[in-house]
Design an enzyme around this catalytic site. Structure first.
Site, mmCIF file in Angstrom:
data_model
loop_
_atom_site.group_PDB
_atom_site.id
_atom_site.type_symbol
_atom_site.label_atom_id
_atom_site.label_comp_id
_atom_site.label_asym_id
_atom_site.label_seq_id
_atom_site.Cartn_x
_atom_site.Cartn_y
_atom_site.Cartn_z
ATOM 1 N N LYS A 90 -6.586 19.788 11.198
ATOM 2 C CA LYS A 90 -6.650 20.604 12.416
ATOM 3 C C LYS A 90 -7.664 21.702 12.192
ATOM 4 O O LYS A 90 -7.663 22.359 11.137
ATOM 5 C CB LYS A 90 -5.262 21.230 12.676
ATOM 6 C CG LYS A 90 -5.202 22.084 13.920
ATOM 7 C CD LYS A 90 -4.961 21.253 15.163
ATOM 8 C CE LYS A 90 -5.284 21.970 16.455
ATOM 9 N NZ LYS A 90 -6.730 21.907 16.836
ATOM 10 N N GLN A 111 -9.473 26.892 6.476
ATOM 11 C CA GLN A 111 -8.545 26.432 7.512
ATOM 12 C C GLN A 111 -7.255 25.887 6.896
ATOM 13 O O GLN A 111 -6.175 26.055 7.444
ATOM 14 C CB GLN A 111 -9.245 25.332 8.330
ATOM 15 C CG GLN A 111 -8.597 25.048 9.673
ATOM 16 C CD GLN A 111 -9.060 25.992 10.765
ATOM 17 O OE1 GLN A 111 -10.221 26.344 10.821
ATOM 18 N NE2 GLN A 111 -8.160 26.401 11.630
ATOM 19 N N LYS A 126 -12.562 20.888 9.817
ATOM 20 C CA LYS A 126 -13.533 21.639 10.613
ATOM 21 C C LYS A 126 -14.695 20.725 10.931
ATOM 22 O O LYS A 126 -14.979 19.794 10.177
ATOM 23 C CB LYS A 126 -14.064 22.838 9.810
ATOM 24 C CG LYS A 126 -14.637 23.930 10.671
ATOM 25 C CD LYS A 126 -13.540 24.848 11.149
ATOM 26 C CE LYS A 126 -14.012 25.886 12.096
ATOM 27 N NZ LYS A 126 -12.987 26.916 12.300
ATOM 28 N N GLY A 165 -11.897 24.216 19.711
ATOM 29 C CA GLY A 165 -13.144 24.973 19.818
ATOM 30 C C GLY A 165 -13.350 25.895 18.636
ATOM 31 O O GLY A 165 -12.457 26.126 17.818
ATOM 32 N N ASP A 166 -14.550 26.402 18.531
ATOM 33 C CA ASP A 166 -14.920 27.470 17.605
ATOM 34 C C ASP A 166 -16.181 28.070 18.234
ATOM 35 O O ASP A 166 -16.388 27.910 19.446
ATOM 36 C CB ASP A 166 -15.160 26.911 16.193
ATOM 37 C CG ASP A 166 -15.181 27.993 15.109
ATOM 38 O OD1 ASP A 166 -14.115 28.414 14.663
ATOM 39 O OD2 ASP A 166 -16.281 28.442 14.727
ATOM 40 N N THR A 210 -6.606 34.006 19.840
ATOM 41 C CA THR A 210 -7.169 34.526 18.583
ATOM 42 C C THR A 210 -7.232 36.055 18.637
ATOM 43 O O THR A 210 -6.807 36.747 17.701
ATOM 44 C CB THR A 210 -8.558 33.914 18.305
ATOM 45 O OG1 THR A 210 -8.443 32.499 18.410
ATOM 46 C CG2 THR A 210 -9.069 34.290 16.928
ATOM 47 N N ASN A 241 -15.335 34.813 23.068
ATOM 48 C CA ASN A 241 -13.925 34.602 23.361
ATOM 49 C C ASN A 241 -12.974 35.465 22.515
ATOM 50 O O ASN A 241 -11.990 36.009 23.020
ATOM 51 C CB ASN A 241 -13.690 33.106 23.127
ATOM 52 C CG ASN A 241 -12.264 32.732 23.207
ATOM 53 O OD1 ASN A 241 -11.602 32.599 22.193
ATOM 54 N ND2 ASN A 241 -11.771 32.613 24.417
ATOM 55 N N SER A 380 -2.887 26.573 19.161
ATOM 56 C CA SER A 380 -3.260 25.156 19.260
ATOM 57 C C SER A 380 -2.087 24.285 18.825
ATOM 58 O O SER A 380 -1.823 23.235 19.418
ATOM 59 C CB SER A 380 -4.452 24.851 18.357
ATOM 60 O OG SER A 380 -5.665 25.197 18.975
HETATM 61 N N1 GLU Z 1 -11.626 27.520 15.478
HETATM 62 C C1 GLU Z 1 -10.362 28.202 15.441
HETATM 63 C C2 GLU Z 1 -10.017 28.502 14.001
HETATM 64 O O1 GLU Z 1 -10.861 28.651 13.190
HETATM 65 C C3 GLU Z 1 -9.277 27.410 16.125
HETATM 66 C C4 GLU Z 1 -9.004 26.081 15.520
HETATM 67 C C5 GLU Z 1 -7.972 25.267 16.271
HETATM 68 O O2 GLU Z 1 -7.419 25.755 17.245
HETATM 69 O O3 GLU Z 1 -7.741 24.128 15.847
HETATM 70 O O4 GLU Z 1 -8.899 28.676 13.622
#
Ligand code: GLU
Length: 448
Positions: A90, A111, A126, A165-166, A210, A241, A380
């Site tokens: 994820k 992550q 990622k 997203g990121d 976030t 965001n 998420s």
């Molecule tokens: N990109 C965000 C993070 O770094 C969200 C990742 C997600 O929701 O899977 O945590």
């Protein structure tokens, strides 16, 4: 040589030219010293650290697309599936021109620990591309997303790997990615992506999560210090965001966001970013201009070209929300000189290891991004639960779960610090707490 040092050296040899990945590996592994010392024989025998620094797989692919003028382009796509000991991979997708394998690997490694801290069953992954969304039309973005998904679809799935997203990937991009995934696989599996629009399985509060989560985590830290957020000033970087959600929550709770930044410089708004100014950030992001000066022009506030707020503006809390390695040693020195007491890291790895060490040794409280920004991926996780149960929670329900998760992360960190007899060092505590669950799961599952 210690087990940790051995693994750091081997990892360095195997990953030449990956300074960001190595920076994260060093930060995490050195924090694990007390946990490793307590259980060294078992961890060594099971090659836990060696396996933790080696991704399960790294997928790299070509992404060809056509611009509005009919010119053909090729970008590079990535998905790093780092660790699925505690759940499906994820993590987000980042579209930004300087994305490379090093960026993807450091983010996927981080992550794994961040997702573990959320207490939800999610592994670490990622992905992204070196595609630059700046100045691209909607149609160009759509065609790029479709081409990207034409390869990615075979590697992901609701129980396998769930991207989101990121930077450079928001609701619009997730929509285009999902539409194409559905078309290719011929099945309505909306649990394959998170950060979706509300009309097709997205979760309320996910866009805010976030920034809200980062603010909730900071409230826990302040509570621990016997302080509160109201009346405090905040210097933020970024205007996307994450900075949007944080500005919204901070202003709601009575704090004042006095800076934002972009690649062009930073703005200083002594009255605070609140109300309609917060909404304007969404327009700035949707314009694809990638300029924070638009804010200064609209609201008649100061704009400083080519600089970041760090060391230039005094505030009670610094909250980097833009990108990695924003705060270098010289910024840390300037920050100490200005007397800024708290660094609440929101973007991933915004501070270099030497800057963190300097800040901590000069009494600045550093809250690390893997805890602070975990509210995004946690929500998420809540979106995945809603999708699999085919239901939709109210904004209040999601928000209160998010708040509970952020408080839970703070508790876990304090628990880990207590267990090893350490002081209130949030950086070490987050690594120790994140590690424990992943290591336990890996030990239980044997050598794979
Ligand atoms: N990109 C965000 C993070 O770094 C969200 C990742 C997600 O929701 O899977 O945590």
């Amino acid at each position: 040589m210690s087990y940790i040092q051995e693994v750091i050296e081997q990892t360095e040899l195997k990953n030449p030219g990956q300074p960001q990945f190595m920076q994260t590996v060093k930060e995490v592994l050195t924090s694990l010293k007390p946990a490793v010392e307590q259980n060294e024989a078992k961890l060594r025998k099971n090659v836990i650290l060696e396996r933790m620094v080696e991704p399960d797989r790294q997928i790299i692919f070509r992404v060809p697309w056509v611009d509005d003028k009919g010119v053909y382009h090729v970008n590079r796509g990535y998905r790093i599936q780092f660790n699925n000991a505690i759940g499906p991979y994820k993590g987000g997708l980042r579209f930004q021109k300087d994305v490379n394998l090093d960026t993807m690997k450091f983010l996927a490694f981080e992550q794994t620990f961040k997702n573990s801290l959320t207490s939800l069953p999610m592994g670490g992954g990622k992905g992204g591309s070196d595609f630059d969304p700046t100045g691209k039309s909607d149609d160009e973005i759509m065609r790029f997303c479709q081409s990207f998904m034409s390869e990615l679809y075979r590697h992901i799935g609701p129980n396998m790997d769930v991207p989101a997203g990121d930077m450079g990937v928001g609701g619009r991009e997730i929509g285009y990615l999902f539409g194409w995934y559905k078309k290719i696989v011929g099945d309505y599996e909306n649990g394959v992506l998170t950060g979706k629009g509300l009309s097709y399985g997205g979760s309320l509060i996910r866009p805010e999560a976030t920034g809200f989560g980062a603010t909730y985590f900071l409230e826990e830290v302040l509570k621990h210090q016997g302080e509160h957020l109201e009346g405090k000033t905040f210097a933020l970087s970024g205007f996307g965001n994450v900075a949007w959600g944080a500005s919204k929550k901070i202003s709601e709770l009575g704090g004042k966001v006095i800076t934002l930044s972009g690649p062009d410089g930073y703005i200083y708004d002594p009255d605070g970013v609140s109300g309609e100014k917060v909404d304007y950030l969404l327009e700035m992001r949707a314009s694809n201009r990638n300029r924070v000066q638009d804010y200064a022009d609209k609201y008649g506030v100061k704009f400083v070209t080519g600089k970041k707020p760090w060391g230039n503006v005094k505030a009670d809390v610094y909250m980097p929300c833009a990108r990695q390695n924003e705060i270098l040693l010289e910024d840390a020195e300037a920050m100490v000189k200005l007397g800024v007491p708290i660094l609440n890291e929101v973007s991933n790895m915004p501070t270099t290891n030497e800057a963190i060490a300097y800040l901590q040794s000069h009494g600045v409280l550093v809250a690390p991004s893997k805890a602070v920004n975990a509210g995004g991926v946690a929500t998420s996780g809540l979106e995945m639960s809603q999708n699999s149960e085919r239901l939709a929670w109210s904004a209040t329900e999601v928000d209160s779960k998010l708040k509970g998760i952020m408080a839970g992360i703070h508790n876990q960190i304090c628990g880990a610090l207590d267990a090893y007899g350490l002081d209130y060092n949030l950086v070490a505590g987050a690594n120790l707490a994140g590690f424990k669950k992943v290591a336990d799961a890996m030990l239980a599952q044997g050598l794979y």
